[in-house]
Design a protein around this motif. Structure first.
Motif, mmCIF file in Angstrom:
data_model
loop_
_atom_site.group_PDB
_atom_site.id
_atom_site.type_symbol
_atom_site.label_atom_id
_atom_site.label_comp_id
_atom_site.label_asym_id
_atom_site.label_seq_id
_atom_site.Cartn_x
_atom_site.Cartn_y
_atom_site.Cartn_z
ATOM 1 N N PRO A 218 0.817 -1.222 0.000
ATOM 2 C CA PRO A 218 0.000 0.000 0.000
ATOM 3 C C PRO A 218 0.851 1.274 0.000
ATOM 4 N N VAL A 219 0.432 2.249 -0.782
ATOM 5 C CA VAL A 219 1.071 3.563 -0.815
ATOM 6 C C VAL A 219 0.492 4.350 0.356
ATOM 7 N N LYS A 220 1.359 4.840 1.223
ATOM 8 C CA LYS A 220 0.894 5.575 2.401
ATOM 9 C C LYS A 220 0.992 7.070 2.153
ATOM 10 N N LEU A 221 -0.114 7.748 2.377
ATOM 11 C CA LEU A 221 -0.136 9.194 2.298
ATOM 12 C C LEU A 221 0.199 9.726 3.695
ATOM 13 N N ALA A 222 1.253 10.514 3.772
ATOM 14 C CA ALA A 222 1.674 11.063 5.069
ATOM 15 C C ALA A 222 0.690 12.137 5.513
ATOM 16 N N PHE A 223 0.610 12.347 6.818
ATOM 17 C CA PHE A 223 -0.244 13.392 7.378
ATOM 18 C C PHE A 223 0.636 14.518 7.880
ATOM 19 N N ASP A 224 0.435 15.718 7.334
ATOM 20 C CA ASP A 224 1.167 16.915 7.745
ATOM 21 C C ASP A 224 0.463 17.475 8.979
ATOM 22 N N THR A 225 1.066 17.263 10.154
ATOM 23 C CA THR A 225 0.418 17.677 11.403
ATOM 24 C C THR A 225 0.326 19.187 11.540
ATOM 25 N N GLN A 226 1.257 19.912 10.965
ATOM 26 C CA GLN A 226 1.245 21.368 11.070
ATOM 27 C C GLN A 226 0.077 21.973 10.296
ATOM 28 N N ASN A 227 -0.137 21.483 9.069
ATOM 29 C CA ASN A 227 -1.218 22.001 8.228
ATOM 30 C C ASN A 227 -2.494 21.166 8.311
ATOM 31 N N ARG A 228 -2.442 20.048 9.050
ATOM 32 C CA ARG A 228 -3.577 19.143 9.232
ATOM 33 C C ARG A 228 -4.135 18.644 7.902
ATOM 34 N N ARG A 229 -3.206 18.244 7.016
ATOM 35 C CA ARG A 229 -3.586 17.776 5.680
ATOM 36 C C ARG A 229 -2.799 16.519 5.314
ATOM 37 N N LEU A 230 -3.368 15.720 4.416
ATOM 38 C CA LEU A 230 -2.647 14.593 3.835
ATOM 39 C C LEU A 230 -1.727 15.113 2.743
ATOM 40 N N VAL A 231 -0.601 14.453 2.566
ATOM 41 C CA VAL A 231 0.408 14.865 1.590
ATOM 42 C C VAL A 231 0.394 13.890 0.412
ATOM 43 N N ALA A 232 0.619 14.398 -0.783
ATOM 44 C CA ALA A 232 0.639 13.577 -2.001
ATOM 45 C C ALA A 232 1.757 12.534 -1.942
ATOM 46 N N ALA A 233 1.524 11.419 -2.618
ATOM 47 C CA ALA A 233 2.548 10.374 -2.787
ATOM 48 C C ALA A 233 2.968 10.391 -4.250
ATOM 49 N N ASN A 234 4.262 10.464 -4.470
ATOM 50 C CA ASN A 234 4.792 10.519 -5.839
ATOM 51 C C ASN A 234 5.678 9.315 -6.108
ATOM 52 N N ARG A 235 5.449 8.666 -7.228
ATOM 53 C CA ARG A 235 6.228 7.500 -7.652
ATOM 54 C C ARG A 235 6.518 7.655 -9.143
ATOM 55 N N HIS A 236 7.133 6.602 -9.726
ATOM 56 C CA HIS A 236 7.397 6.586 -11.176
ATOM 57 C C HIS A 236 6.975 5.244 -11.764
ATOM 58 N N LEU A 237 6.587 5.284 -13.024
ATOM 59 C CA LEU A 237 6.223 4.090 -13.780
ATOM 60 C C LEU A 237 7.117 3.977 -15.001
ATOM 61 N N GLY B 290 -7.683 15.113 -2.454
ATOM 62 C CA GLY B 290 -8.534 16.218 -2.878
ATOM 63 C C GLY B 290 -8.928 17.056 -1.677
ATOM 64 N N GLU B 291 -10.023 17.763 -1.825
ATOM 65 C CA GLU B 291 -10.493 18.637 -0.754
ATOM 66 C C GLU B 291 -10.839 17.838 0.496
ATOM 67 N N HIS B 292 -10.337 18.329 1.612
ATOM 68 C CA HIS B 292 -10.670 17.733 2.900
ATOM 69 C C HIS B 292 -12.005 18.307 3.359
ATOM 70 N N PRO B 293 -12.727 17.594 4.202
ATOM 71 C CA PRO B 293 -13.978 18.159 4.730
ATOM 72 C C PRO B 293 -13.689 19.483 5.449
ATOM 73 N N PRO B 294 -14.616 20.451 5.399
ATOM 74 C CA PRO B 294 -14.398 21.748 6.041
ATOM 75 C C PRO B 294 -14.057 21.630 7.529
ATOM 76 N N SER B 295 -14.605 20.618 8.176
ATOM 77 C CA SER B 295 -14.335 20.428 9.604
ATOM 78 C C SER B 295 -12.986 19.763 9.852
ATOM 79 N N GLY B 296 -12.288 19.422 8.802
ATOM 80 C CA GLY B 296 -11.012 18.713 8.931
ATOM 81 C C GLY B 296 -11.218 17.213 8.844
ATOM 82 N N LEU B 297 -10.119 16.501 8.824
ATOM 83 C CA LEU B 297 -10.200 15.042 8.731
ATOM 84 C C LEU B 297 -10.573 14.436 10.079
#
Length: 167
Positions: free
Chosen positions: A56-75, A140-147
């Protein structure tokens, strides 16, 4: 003659009745093993470059901005047949059972949808090792109340195709 048959049957009956208790109870343990194999075509293949797509590709959680971070790979994409197109097979979302987050998936510079679109040209994929394309999963967009707290999971299902008629 009749006595021989009776004594033979009696011996057989005694043999069947007398055996260790461990032999009287049989135990079974069923086991299913999922087995897969993929034999890539020499004419067309898409493979992960430097990562294992079965993990599984894990999306990291940015605790400072309270957001998930993109996962980048190559094919790695190779095609001796034609241009390579890609599309999503289903919706790409993360969910924890009650809340969900849409995912944006891109290959190369193309944001994928359920409509097929060209992600690599035949000239770029037919020689040498083919083309190396970026692969990105962006929340994408997180819920307005946060995750909501919890573990989120989802499946991103992609379909890659090549078509000689497009060239």
């Amino acid at each position: 003659m009749f006595l021989k048959k009776i004594s033979s049957l009696a011996a057989l009956g005694m043999a069947l009745a007398w055996h260790p208790v461990s032999a009287q109870t049989s135990q079974r343990v069923p086991m299913l093993v999922h087995v897969e194999a993929h034999v890539p075509s020499e004419q067309f293949s898409v493979s992960p470059l430097g990562w294992d797509h079965t993990v599984p590709v894990k999306l990291a959680f940015d605790t400072q901005n309270r957001r998930l971070v993109a996962a980048n790979r190559h094919l790695r994409v190779r095609s001796n047949i034609g241009d390579v197109s890609a599309r999503l097979v289903g919706l790409a979302i993360l969910t924890n059972g009650t809340a969900s987050v849409p995912l944006h998936v891109s290959v190369g510079d193309k944001m994928l949808s359920m409509e097929s679109q060209t992600v690599a040209l035949h000239n770029d994929t037919r020689t040498g090792d083919g083309a190396s394309l970026g692969f990105s999963i962006t929340p994408g967009e997180h819920p307005p109340s946060g995750l909501a707290l919890g573990n989120y999971s989802g499946v991103v299902s992609l379909l890659f195709e090549t078509n000689p008629a497009a060239n």
